[in-house]
Enzyme design. Structure first.
Site, short mmCIF file in Angstrom:
data_model
loop_
_atom_site.label_atom_id
_atom_site.label_comp_id
_atom_site.label_asym_id
_atom_site.label_seq_id
_atom_site.Cartn_x
_atom_site.Cartn_y
_atom_site.Cartn_z
N ASP A 1 0.83 -1.22 0.22
CA ASP A 1 -0.01 0.02 -0.20
C ASP A 1 0.85 1.30 0.19
O ASP A 1 2.03 1.35 0.13
CB ASP A 1 -1.07 -0.06 1.20
N LEU A 2 0.26 2.40 -0.18
CA LEU A 2 0.79 3.93 -0.30
C LEU A 2 1.83 3.77 0.79
O LEU A 2 3.19 4.34 0.36
CB LEU A 2 -0.25 4.75 -0.46
#
Length: 267
Positions: free
Chosen positions: A110-111
């Protein structure tokens, strides 16, 4: 009597092997009418093709399949693992060396997560490595806010049910306390979306750093943020059981490279 199986392979499998997209994505491209076979548009992936068929995607002839290749990439935080982002955020593909072949990510980070991400030019390898049945252990270094004792992670070791989702047992080791934070090593054999973050939140701990350090036999090691390193063909054969007769992708892996004009983000 049943009809004999047509010769060749399913069209989506051929597209995946050529690095166009994963098999599932290729099926969506076919249903959208973006693929032609021998000049005719097809709308169903239920078609076998052979080397004699002329395949085109968006009007461009399908290139011959390259040998399967795999790269290790040290994803920095702040990048999304997608080819395009609806919010306009930078992606891992913006960060890769310009001369690199077209690749797909094996799974996602994820980010705000960082560390090892596998990249491949072969849709079949991508699918194989993402299957839970592969059973490869994925290890993460995780920093959480708090001062837990080891018993706090017993629910994770036993397996957890959250909002109707079952999380398989995790391997959790409490490594050390560092001020207001604790460092853990967490191992998973299947990774659901934001699994570690959600599981830790369920126990009352906020994750403020998450680094994937290995994916099965592949290790992050000393690879710098933003750098890419190709896996040797022999290692691919040994670990993935590739055809011994397949041509070598390269005699030696290239040295780790970082996209020009972009400073690697700090770890």
């Amino acid at each position: 009597m049943t009809d004999p199986t047509p010769p060749g392979d399913r069209i989506a499998k051929v597209l995946a092997r050529a690095g166009v997209a994963s098999r599932r994505e290729a099926e969506r491209m076919i249903e959208a009418g973006r693929v032609t076979v021998n000049g005719k548009k097809i709308d169903s992936p239920a078609l076998n093709v052979t080397g004699r068929d002329k395949i085109a995607v968006d009007g461009k002839p399908l290139a011959a399949a390259e040998p399967a290749r795999l790269w290790l990439y040290h994803k920095p935080p702040g990048l999304v693992t997608t080819t395009q982002d609806e919010q306009g955020r930078p992606t891992i593909f913006d960060d890769l060396p310009e001369e690199m072949a077209r690749v797909m990510s094996v799974g996602r980070l994820d980010l705000n997560s960082e560390g090892l991400l596998l990249l491949t030019n072969d849709g079949a390898i991508k699918r194989r490595l993402e299957l839970p049945s592969t059973g490869w252990l994925r290890k993460y270094r995780v920093r959480i806010k708090g001062q837990p004792d080891d018993s706090a992670f017993a629910p994770l070791r036993a397996g957890l049910d959250l909002d109707g989702t079952r999380y398989q047992p995790m391997i959790v080791t409490l490594d050390r306390q560092q001020g207001a934070n604790a460092w853990l090593t967490v191992g998973l054999r299947e990774g659901k979306n934001r699994e570690i973050r959600r599981a830790m939140e369920a126990l009352g701990f906020a994750v403020n750093r998450l680094i994937r350090v290995s994916y099965g036999p592949f290790q992050l090691g000393q690879l710098k943020p933003g750098a890419v390193e190709e896996v040797r063909r022999k290692v691919l054969r040994d670990q993935l059981g590739l055809d011994e007769g397949a041509p070598e992708a390269s005699a030696k892996p290239k040295r780790p490279t970082v996209r020009r004009g972009r400073k690697p983000r700090g770890a």
